[in-house]
Design a protein around this motif. Structure first.
Motif, PDB file in Angstrom:
ATOM      1  N   PRO A  84       0.838  -1.206   0.000  1.00 52.24           N
ATOM      2  CA  PRO A  84       0.000   0.000   0.000  1.00 52.24           C
ATOM      3  C   PRO A  84       0.877   1.262   0.000  1.00 52.24           C
ATOM      4  O   PRO A  84       1.879   1.333   0.712  1.00 52.24           O
ATOM      5  CB  PRO A  84      -0.795  -0.116   1.304  1.00 52.24           C
ATOM      6  CG  PRO A  84      -0.769  -1.574   1.631  1.00 52.24           C
ATOM      7  CD  PRO A  84       0.548  -2.100   1.139  1.00 52.24           C
ATOM      8  N   GLY A  85       0.482   2.236  -0.805  1.00 53.17           N
ATOM      9  CA  GLY A  85       1.218   3.499  -0.866  1.00 53.17           C
ATOM     10  C   GLY A  85       2.430   3.475  -1.769  1.00 53.17           C
ATOM     11  O   GLY A  85       3.152   4.483  -1.867  1.00 53.17           O
ATOM     12  N   PHE A  86       2.667   2.355  -2.468  1.00 53.28           N
ATOM     13  CA  PHE A  86       3.826   2.308  -3.353  1.00 53.28           C
ATOM     14  C   PHE A  86       3.643   3.280  -4.517  1.00 53.28           C
ATOM     15  O   PHE A  86       2.615   3.299  -5.183  1.00 53.28           O
ATOM     16  CB  PHE A  86       4.035   0.890  -3.898  1.00 53.28           C
ATOM     17  CG  PHE A  86       5.106   0.825  -4.960  1.00 53.28           C
ATOM     18  CD1 PHE A  86       6.445   0.920  -4.614  1.00 53.28           C
ATOM     19  CD2 PHE A  86       4.770   0.699  -6.309  1.00 53.28           C
ATOM     20  CE1 PHE A  86       7.439   0.883  -5.590  1.00 53.28           C
ATOM     21  CE2 PHE A  86       5.749   0.659  -7.291  1.00 53.28           C
ATOM     22  CZ  PHE A  86       7.090   0.744  -6.924  1.00 53.28           C
ATOM     23  N   ASP A  87       4.665   4.107  -4.743  1.00 51.06           N
ATOM     24  CA  ASP A  87       4.666   5.072  -5.842  1.00 51.06           C
ATOM     25  C   ASP A  87       5.921   4.845  -6.675  1.00 51.06           C
ATOM     26  O   ASP A  87       7.028   5.102  -6.210  1.00 51.06           O
ATOM     27  CB  ASP A  87       4.647   6.506  -5.304  1.00 51.06           C
ATOM     28  CG  ASP A  87       4.541   7.549  -6.412  1.00 51.06           C
ATOM     29  OD1 ASP A  87       4.736   7.205  -7.583  1.00 51.06           O
ATOM     30  OD2 ASP A  87       4.269   8.727  -6.092  1.00 51.06           O
ATOM     31  N   PRO A  88       5.783   4.335  -7.899  1.00 50.56           N
ATOM     32  CA  PRO A  88       6.967   4.000  -8.701  1.00 50.56           C
ATOM     33  C   PRO A  88       7.834   5.203  -9.032  1.00 50.56           C
ATOM     34  O   PRO A  88       9.003   5.037  -9.388  1.00 50.56           O
ATOM     35  CB  PRO A  88       6.356   3.390  -9.967  1.00 50.56           C
ATOM     36  CG  PRO A  88       4.962   3.918 -10.035  1.00 50.56           C
ATOM     37  CD  PRO A  88       4.535   4.073  -8.612  1.00 50.56           C
ATOM     38  N   ARG A 130       7.272  -1.264  -1.335  1.00 57.32           N
ATOM     39  CA  ARG A 130       7.902  -1.893  -2.501  1.00 57.32           C
ATOM     40  C   ARG A 130       6.835  -2.486  -3.399  1.00 57.32           C
ATOM     41  O   ARG A 130       5.743  -2.837  -2.957  1.00 57.32           O
ATOM     42  CB  ARG A 130       8.890  -2.979  -2.057  1.00 57.32           C
ATOM     43  CG  ARG A 130      10.188  -2.429  -1.487  1.00 57.32           C
ATOM     44  CD  ARG A 130      11.125  -3.549  -1.061  1.00 57.32           C
ATOM     45  NE  ARG A 130      10.642  -4.219   0.155  1.00 57.32           N
ATOM     46  CZ  ARG A 130      10.996  -5.451   0.515  1.00 57.32           C
ATOM     47  NH1 ARG A 130      11.790  -6.158  -0.268  1.00 57.32           N
ATOM     48  NH2 ARG A 130      10.543  -5.982   1.620  1.00 57.32           N
ATOM     49  N   SER A 131       7.189  -2.612  -4.681  1.00 56.63           N
ATOM     50  CA  SER A 131       6.264  -3.202  -5.649  1.00 56.63           C
ATOM     51  C   SER A 131       6.442  -4.715  -5.670  1.00 56.63           C
ATOM     52  O   SER A 131       7.425  -5.261  -5.152  1.00 56.63           O
ATOM     53  CB  SER A 131       6.522  -2.643  -7.042  1.00 56.63           C
ATOM     54  OG  SER A 131       7.781  -3.099  -7.538  1.00 56.63           O
ATOM     55  N   ALA A 132       5.502  -5.370  -6.339  1.00 53.37           N
ATOM     56  CA  ALA A 132       5.597  -6.828  -6.485  1.00 53.37           C
ATOM     57  C   ALA A 132       6.852  -7.207  -7.250  1.00 53.37           C
ATOM     58  O   ALA A 132       7.535  -8.191  -6.903  1.00 53.37           O
ATOM     59  CB  ALA A 132       4.354  -7.355  -7.199  1.00 53.37           C
ATOM     60  N   ILE A 133       7.177  -6.443  -8.303  1.00 57.59           N
ATOM     61  CA  ILE A 133       8.388  -6.744  -9.085  1.00 57.59           C
ATOM     62  C   ILE A 133       9.623  -6.600  -8.214  1.00 57.59           C
ATOM     63  O   ILE A 133      10.525  -7.454  -8.236  1.00 57.59           O
ATOM     64  CB  ILE A 133       8.468  -5.812 -10.316  1.00 57.59           C
ATOM     65  CG1 ILE A 133       7.362  -6.160 -11.317  1.00 57.59           C
ATOM     66  CG2 ILE A 133       9.834  -5.911 -10.981  1.00 57.59           C
ATOM     67  CD1 ILE A 133       7.313  -5.247 -12.529  1.00 57.59           C
ATOM     68  N   GLN A 134       9.694  -5.545  -7.430  1.00 57.29           N
ATOM     69  CA  GLN A 134      10.861  -5.349  -6.565  1.00 57.29           C
ATOM     70  C   GLN A 134      11.001  -6.494  -5.560  1.00 57.29           C
ATOM     71  O   GLN A 134      12.113  -6.986  -5.311  1.00 57.29           O
ATOM     72  CB  GLN A 134      10.743  -4.002  -5.851  1.00 57.29           C
ATOM     73  CG  GLN A 134      10.900  -2.802  -6.778  1.00 57.29           C
ATOM     74  CD  GLN A 134      10.668  -1.479  -6.072  1.00 57.29           C
ATOM     75  OE1 GLN A 134      10.161  -1.439  -4.957  1.00 57.29           O
ATOM     76  NE2 GLN A 134      11.018  -0.381  -6.728  1.00 57.29           N
TER      77      GLN A 134
END
Length: 930
Positions: A891-895, A908-912
């Motif tokens: 939640p709150g991840f901003d690329p 963190r994102s799923a990819i990270q």
């Protein structure tokens, strides 16, 4: 002739009639609410009577000698004052007033009369008897006739002594006496009167008044803003810059070929906007006179140059797209010289000179003119009105002699344009029907008038709005160097500095900043702003003799100071809703090769991933791979190059200290990480997509060769060929994989070099990690793309088969067009390092693609992080697949703000998460235990 002898036998006026007559007489005057002459419309309004009763009111005044009925300049009946007394004074017209209101026939008849009369006798006695005897013959009342004669006396064409002897002056003997010379003198006086041309300044009684003065000035001098609303998610702007019609180096053949190709495109494939600059070179009649040597003989006159410019614009209009003509230094020079001509014309109107006898202007005279109060007014009028008018008409203004030859009257078109412009601005009709024969009034650029052919700007901001609401802002300036004659080696240096300062201050920056004048094909993606200088339409002619060369000619400066064998070219810049920047390149070489391959093919250049470094962005790297493998390969053939520094290596002592947080200190661990991410991306790629992958080429980078190669002959990228070959064999596809580590020349030489040279779609492609082993990052040494000139010049014949040189290393995407070739440098998929920071350099993340063939221009494409962030991957790293593996976005991840890290509390994102899992397994997956 208008009858001024009304019958006296009419009924005596009654009280009401007398009241109207008295009111009519009171209307003559110069103050507010008064009129020099009375028309039917004025009388109908002021007297409150219909037009049928106006003659009833005015007839007794005419027969009583109070007024006269004459013809106006527009051939309408007007009532003029003869013996009208207002405020105990008899109302008398000045010569200028009469010239402005009466029909030209009266002045011509009086002028013709005295020309004939004074040729047979030295003088005539201008007494009451003479005037009475000839008034009827000249169709004028005595009072008006005297004033008309005064018109000629006042400008020195007739001489009147105290004894009332009237004779021709020496100047009067040289010219035709009549309306034209009087009107010209009247206009010259009006438009050189400081009370007219010098605007009244507002009072400055407080600092608020001062602020308002500055605000008003800033608003008036602000570059034009052009707003366009797009119906598609991209905008493409094509450029034809610095044609300079008349100059000997203008490549007319290339320009016509480019225009023909653009016009031949289907409407939906044409650019959305065309920007043109530098259409007309000018005649250099007063300054820089040596530059006339560089003009084509049949195009030395501005008139012919404007005619050709109009031809070019008419061809451009066939594109049926918005066209912007952005004015520059050569246009300004033309306006300055035209201002000189205009002021000399007006200053000399009392001594009329034929075109053949007009003389040039020396520097002192020019400086004297610029010191007058009227210079600024007329220069601004030339810039705002005359120059756009001439461009749309396709000619310069006619001189008085030319007007006389073509239309009969002898008045400078400049004077007619001045008077007509201000009349139309004030919502008045064209002052004289004759003007409509000469002036092309539809081309007069009145304030607020919108033309439907093309914009004319003095620099501009283009604001394109996409369907999603996203805005792309493009700032355009003709030049950003101190002087227009200097052709500098790095024309965007000032722009880059300004953009950096704006960013540092938190100010608004544009998506692009384009300059035109320097005629050097260069572009760079600096952070979020694309900065470019467009090429010109000139081609160097080395076989030309030295007669036409001069040191102040920009072509000579490009050749000798910049040391560039320049050639004509053009660009188009495309900006997409998803953040990509595409640049089209057209030059003679590229146009000839564009049809070698009937199919459009692409090159993808992957470099400077720096895996193992704290700067690396593997999350963007796998998105880039997926973008190529799942999106691009679906419909197009691609040549894929790994151009070095995919891994960070271990080249310098501080490497472990700097990058310990990433867990990939060893080169073998970096290789394992790259291998796994590649395999994850490739194994999910559809087989049909892989069949469109035509070649994979690999060149090591300095981070991969420096340490290991010195001792062992191996590089840290040596694992890539076998990794890829094994995978392709496993999938059953035959894709060539090349590892470039040595080079042979056509002269029998051979040496070790990590350089790839391929023929792709008819173009010779050179791929190497860095252009040359020299220079440094940062702002001191200038953009690295300029090194390609040194490489081309230094290796000479080895570069004959090279059309496009591609490299990486510098972590900033840029390109340079030179010698009908192109060099492009890739960005990085890695952020700023401490080393770069201490050099004052911030890298720009992007990936470079090149599109070739299919009869279309060579196109560079910069794929930015914004593109990758908006892209939805379709393979191993898709949201759906990662969710199955247990990886989801926090939640709150901003690329845009959350990079590849494990900073406490940062989402963190799923990819990270999936990529950090690989790193953890590399570090903590033990193969044996005791």
């Amino acid at each position: 002739m208008v009858n001024n002898n009304h019958e006296n036998g009419r009924k005596k006026p009654d009280k009401h009639h007398l009241h109207l007559m008295k009111k009519a007489i009171s209307l003559f005057g110069r103050t507010k609410g008064k009129y020099l002459v009375l028309t039917h419309d004025i009388l109908e309004k002021e007297l409150g009577v219909n037009k049928g009763k106006i003659e009833w009111v005015m007839s007794p005044l005419i027969s009583g000698g109070k007024i006269a009925s004459l013809l106006s300049a527009n051939d309408n009946i007007v009532y003029v004052a003869r013996r009208v007394r207002n405020h105990k004074k008899t109302f008398r017209y000045t010569p200028e007033e009469l010239v402005g209101v009466l029909n030209s026939r009266y002045f011509n008849s009086v002028g013709k009369f005295f020309e004939a009369k004074l040729k047979s006798t030295r003088y005539v006695l201008l007494n009451g008897a003479f005037l009475t005897r000839h008034a009827d013959e000249l169709e004028l009342p005595i009072e008006i006739l005297k004033s008309v004669i005064e018109c000629f006396v006042k400008i020195g064409l007739l001489k009147l002594t105290t004894e009332k002897k009237l004779s021709l002056s020496s100047e009067g003997k040289k010219v035709k006496l009549g309306y034209d010379i009087l009107k010209s003198a009247d206009l010259a006086k009006r438009f050189t009167d400081s009370n007219f041309v010098v605007k009244k300044t507002t009072k400055l009684n407080s600092l608020a008044d001062v602020k308002k003065a500055y605000d008003d000035h800033n608003e008036k001098t602000r570059a034009k803003i052009i707003n366009i609303t797009m119906t598609k998610p991209k905008v493409k702007i094509a450029y034809l810059t610095e044609l300079l019609v008349g100059h000997q180096d203008f490549d007319i053949e290339f320009m016509t070929n480019v225009l023909a190709k653009l016009i031949a495109l289907p409407q939906n494939e044409r650019p959305d906007i065309l920007v043109i600059s530098g259409l007309v070179q000018g005649a250099f009649q007063h300054r820089q006179k040596n530059r006339r040597l560089a003009l084509v003989e049949s195009l030395k006159s501005e008139n012919r140059q404007f005619k050709v410019a109009k031809m070019i614009l008419d061809e451009c209009l066939k594109l049926k797209i918005p066209i912007i003509y952005n004015r520059g230094n050569d246009d300004r020079e033309i306006c300055e010289m035209r201002t000189v001509d205009a002021l000399f014309i007006m200053n000399n109107l009392l001594k009329p000179t034929k075109d053949s006898n007009k003389k040039s202007v020396n520097y002192k005279q020019l400086d004297d003119l610029k010191q007058t109060k009227i210079w600024d007014f007329h220069f601004k009028f030339q810039w705002d009105v005359v120059w756009p008018y001439m461009l749309r008409c396709g000619r310069r203004l006619y001189s008085a002699d030319e007007v006389g030859e073509k239309y009969g009257g002898r008045i400078e078109e400049y004077l007619m344009l001045l008077e007509t412009y201000f009349a139309l601005v004030n919502k008045q009709p064209t002052p004289n029907p004759f003007y409509t024969q000469v002036l092309e009034t539809e081309n007069i650029p009145l304030p607020g008038k919108e033309f439907n052919d093309f914009y004319i700007t003095d620099d501009f901001d283009l604001v394109a709005k996409f369907p999603s609401g996203k805005i792309v802002s493009i700032w355009e300036k003709h030049n950003m160097t101190l002087t227009p004659t200097s052709m500098v080696g790095d024309p965007t240096k000032t722009v880059r500095a300004i953009i950096g300062q704006l960013e540092a201050s938190g100010s608004k920056i544009p998506n692009a900043f384009i300059i035109e004048h320097q005629q050097q094909e260069f572009g760079i993606l600096r952070g979020n702003t694309f900065i470019a200088s467009t090429p010109g339409m000139h081609t160097a002619k080395l076989k030309r003799n030295s007669f036409g060369t001069t040191q102040i000619d920009p072509s000579q400066r490009k050749l000798t100071t910049r040391r560039e064998l320049f050639s004509a070219g053009t660009n188009a810049f495309e900006f997409t809703e998803d953040g990509r920047v595409l640049i089209d390149f057209m030059n003679e070489n590229f146009l000839n090769k564009s049809t070698v391959s009937p199919d459009r093919v692409s090159i993808a250049l992957l470099s400077d991933w720096q895996n193992g470094s704290v700067t690396a962005r593997p999350d963007l790297q796998v998105l880039m791979l997926d973008y190529i493998l799942h999106k691009l390969l679906l419909n197009q053939k691609i040549y894929l190059f790994f151009a070095g520094d995919i891994g960070q290596g271990r080249n310098y002592p501080e490497m472990p200290n700097e990058n310990v947080r990433m867990g990939l200190i060893r080169a073998i661990d970096q290789q394992d990480f790259v291998r796994q991410t590649l395999q994850n991306s490739l194994k999910s790629t559809p087989l049909e997509n892989l069949k469109n992958l035509k070649l994979v080429g690999i060149t090591p980078g300095n981070h991969e060769w420096n340490t290991s190669h010195k001792m062992t002959g191996d590089t840290h990228s040596g694992f890539l060929p076998n990794t890829l070959k094994d995978f392709f064999d496993m999938r059953g596809v035959s894709i060539p994989v090349k590892y470039y580590d040595k080079l042979a020349t056509k002269y029998g030489e051979h040496f070790n070099a990590w350089v790839g040279r391929e023929d792709i779609a008819g173009y010779g492609i050179l791929v190497q990690h860095m252009i040359m082993e020299k220079g440094a990052k940062g702002n001191s040494s200038g953009p690295a793309a300029y090194q390609i000139k040194t490489l081309f010049e230094g290796t000479g014949p080895l570069m004959q088969s090279v059309d496009i040189a591609l490299s990486g290393h510098w972590h900033t995407p840029m390109y340079l067009g030179t010698g009908k070739k192109l060099a492009a440098i890739n960005g990085a998929l890695a952020g700023i390092s401490g080393y770069e920071y201490m050099l004052g350099c911030r890298s720009t993340m992007s990936t470079l693609m090149v599109h070739l063939g299919g009869g279309k221009p060579v196109t560079l494409e910069f794929i930015t992080p914004e593109t990758l962030i908006k892209y939805q991957p379709g393979g191993y790293y898709s949201k759906e697949n990662l969710a199955k593996l247990g990886f989801t976005d926090d939640p709150g991840f901003d690329p845009k703000v959350h990079g590849f890290s494990r900073i406490e509390g940062q989402p963190r994102s799923a990819i990270q998460k999936a990529l950090w899992k690989i790193i953890d397994l590399i570090s903590w997956n033990f193969q044996s235990t005791l």
